[in-house]
Structure formats: structure tokens, C-alpha cells
Design an enzyme around this catalytic site. Structure first.
Site, PDB file in Angstrom:
ATOM      1  N   GLU A 245     -23.079-150.179  80.030  1.00  0.00           N
ATOM      2  CA  GLU A 245     -22.267-150.123  81.236  1.00  0.00           C
ATOM      3  C   GLU A 245     -23.167-150.364  82.450  1.00  0.00           C
ATOM      4  OE1 GLU A 245     -20.574-146.215  81.138  1.00  0.00           O
ATOM      5  OE2 GLU A 245     -22.414-145.244  81.803  1.00  0.00           O
ATOM      6  N   HIS A 288     -19.886-140.793  86.204  1.00  0.00           N
ATOM      7  CA  HIS A 288     -21.056-139.932  86.117  1.00  0.00           C
ATOM      8  C   HIS A 288     -22.216-140.575  86.854  1.00  0.00           C
ATOM      9  CE1 HIS A 288     -22.336-142.711  82.984  1.00  0.00           C
ATOM     10  NE2 HIS A 288     -21.236-142.466  82.328  1.00  0.00           N
TER      11      HIS A 288
END
Length: 331
Positions: A245, A288
């Protein structure tokens, strides 16, 4: 650093004498040797740190029911009693002497997690899994400083779902009912996307050998590349799935490793990969701390291209990973 903060991270003099005499390069190689500790199975013995707490208790009940070999836990000040019909120890060192665990599952609040991890490193627990998110970056810097001085303990996490060998051993918070024992190794930055990859490989009958969540923390103890090294050598793993990611450079390092691996063997294992975050806006944290695209970061499409150029098959979403992998294995 305050005196109280220093006490949190203070290791014993004997620990530092054992581990600070080697060079940085040698220490890095020694820590790489702990990748073998990620090979968990039905014989793996697990303890909990924070055992009598609410989160650990709930997780331990499910994990015991799953069949994982839980042998006790640690709760300072409560040693000598039992919890869930298992022994409670004052310290990790005491647990190592009497229960000889292979893994410690750290289920303590983020502000105390680094101290718990370091206690397990000092006790030389082979594998430590920390699921907590929001551990202060400065705390994790100190943890990494200590990790690189030793060759006994491997850390998975923090801010991760954990690690699982389906139908054998679960250490973490993953929704285990869809996991099936099989031959696909999965390593992922994203917990949610790893669950989708698991569902996809289960639905086509492949199952999983080991599923490793490296987590989205800025300073993970185990990376995508580490997971690949595990799966390259693991005889039960016939195919590999990599999920990256935005944020960091783990995917680029994984691409370099895939390239070298494919050059070094005549029959490389098929690798399916994806990188999430192609439409993520700049500067906004996506879930996050590690998933953020800044002007200094490599965009998701560039990471995906690097993995594809290295020999991985790139897919747009994890829902088709199982079907894609099955075709690669059949061909």
C-alpha cells in the site's frame, strides 16, 4: 527522555554485553536469521503478555478453541495463580523457564507495549507478536535498536493482525473462520486486504500455509521482504501473495528480492501482488500511521510497476487473487 521513560527501556547490563560487540552489518544479518522463527505450526507454544486483561482473555478463549497450544501468560503481580485454567507468571523470563513458549502475544495498551516487547527480547522468546496500534514512534525506535543487537527474537507488528498457520496456530486478531490449511503464503501490509486474499484463496480450494500481517506501522519488526524470504524457502508454500500500500518503501525492497529470487531458480514459485492506495489523496493518513502519501513517497502505481517488472503478476484487487493464483499453479 524522562527518568521514568528511561526505566521503561532499560535492559540488563548482561544483555548489552552480549549483544553490542558486533558491527551494524553483522547485527542486521543476525536478525535476518530469526526469519525462521516465523514458521509456526500445531506444536508452537504461545503465551500472552497482559494475560488477565480483558482483550487478552477474550482473544485467548477464541484462540484456545481454535486449537492453538496456549501454555499460559504473564501478568505482573498475579504470578502463581491460574487464568482460563492456565498458569500465570510474574515475568516473561519466568514463563520461559517453566513453560518454554515459542511465541509471546503482546496484548497490552500501546503506552506499555514497547516495554513488553523488550521484556520478551531479553527473555529470548523466539517470536513476539504485537497487535497494538499507536505505539509512539520513539518507543519503536528504541525497540528496533535493541532488536538489531540480538539473534534470538523476531518481532511481528506492531499495528498488525498477527500471524496464523491455518487450523494449527493463531497468534493475533484475524477472523480465523475463513482460513483453511493449504499451500499459499500471504504477506500483507493491510490486515483487511489480507482477509480478502484469504477468502479468495479459500474459495478456490487453495487455502493458506502461513498468513503474515506485517502491519501498517512506520517501523515494523517484519517486512514484506522478510515474508518473501520465509515463503521462498518454505516447502509447504507453493504460491505467494504480496499486498502493499502507500507509504514507505517496503514494496520496492520486495520487488528487488523477487527479481533476485527469480534469477536464482529455474522453477520460481508464482507470485501475485497488488498495491492499494492508487487514488489516495496526498498528505492524508488512510487508516493508520504508515498509510500516507506525501511528496517524498513513491506512488502506489510506481510500486505496482516495480513488482510487476520484477516478475509478480499484478491484480487490481484481492478478490481475484485466488482465481489468478490457481491458474498460475495449474499452468
Amino acid at each position: 527522555m524522562s527518568i521514568s521513560a528511561f526505566k521503561v527501556f532499560r535492559c540488563s547490563p548482561s544483555f548489552w554485553r552480549r549483544h553490542l560487540s558486533t558491527s551494524a552489518a553483522q547485527r542486521s544479518r543476525e536478525y535476518d536469521g530469526t526469519i525462521r522463527n516465523l514458521r509456526i505450526d500445531k506444536n508452537t507454544k504461545v503465551i500472552y503478555q497482559g494475560f488477565t486483561g480483558k482483550a487478552a482473555t477474550a482473544n485467548a478463549r477464541d484462540t484456545i478453541a481454535y486449537g492453538t497450544n496456549i501454555v499460559g501468560g504473564v501478568s505482573p503481580g498475579k504470578g502463581g495463580c491460574t487464568h482460563l485454567d492456565l498458569p500465570v507468571f510474574h515475568t516473561v523470563d519466568e514463563a520461559m523457564r517453566f513453560a518454554t513458549p515459542h511465541v509471546s502475544a503482546v496484548f497490552v495498551p500501546a503506552q506499555f507495549a514497547a516495554k513488553a516487547i523488550i521484556e520478551s527480547i531479553e527473555a529470548e522468546v523466539p517470536l513476539v507478536v504485537s497487535v497494538a496500534e499507536h505505539i509512539p514512534v520513539h518507543d519503536m525506535l528504541r525497540v528496533h535498536e535493541i532488536l538489531r543487537t540480538q539473534s534470538k527474537t523476531r518481532l511481528v507488528g506492531p499495528n498488525c493482525p498477527g500471524i496464523i498457520a491455518p487450523e494449527q496456530c493463531r497468534v493475533g486478531i484475524m477472523p480465523y473462520k475463513q482460513y483453511k490449511k493449504g499451500n499459499i503464503g500471504i504477506v500483507s501490509k493491510s490486515g483487511t486486504l489480507s482477509y480478502e486474499a484469504v477468502g479468495s484463496t479459500t474459495s478456490v480450494g487453495l487455502g493458506q500455509s502461513i498468513v503474515l500481517g506485517m502491519g501498517g506501522d512506520l517501523l515494523p519488526g517484519t517486512t514484506l521482504a522478510d515474508g518473501l524470504k520465509l515463503f521462498f524457502e518454505d516447502e509447504e508454500t507453493k504460491g505467494i501473495i504480496v499486498i502493499g500500500e502507500i507509504g514507505g518503501t517496503a514494496e520496492l525492497k520486495a520487488a528487488d528480492l523477487i527479481r533476485e529470487y527469480r534469477k536464482s531458480t529455474h522453477h520460481p514459485k508464482p507470485i501475485v501482488a497488488m498495491v492499494a492506495g492508487r487514488t489516495a489523496p496526498h498528505g492524508r493518513i488512510m487508516g493508520h500511521a504508515g498509510a500516507v502519501l506525501t511528496s517524498r513517497d513513491v506512488p502506489a502505481e510506481i510500486k505496482a510497476k516495480a513488482l510487476g517488472d520484477a516478475g509478480a503478476i499484478i491484480v487490481p484487487h484481492p478478490g481475484i487473487m485466488g482465481e489468478t493464483m490457481k491458474k498460475l499453479l495449474e499452468s
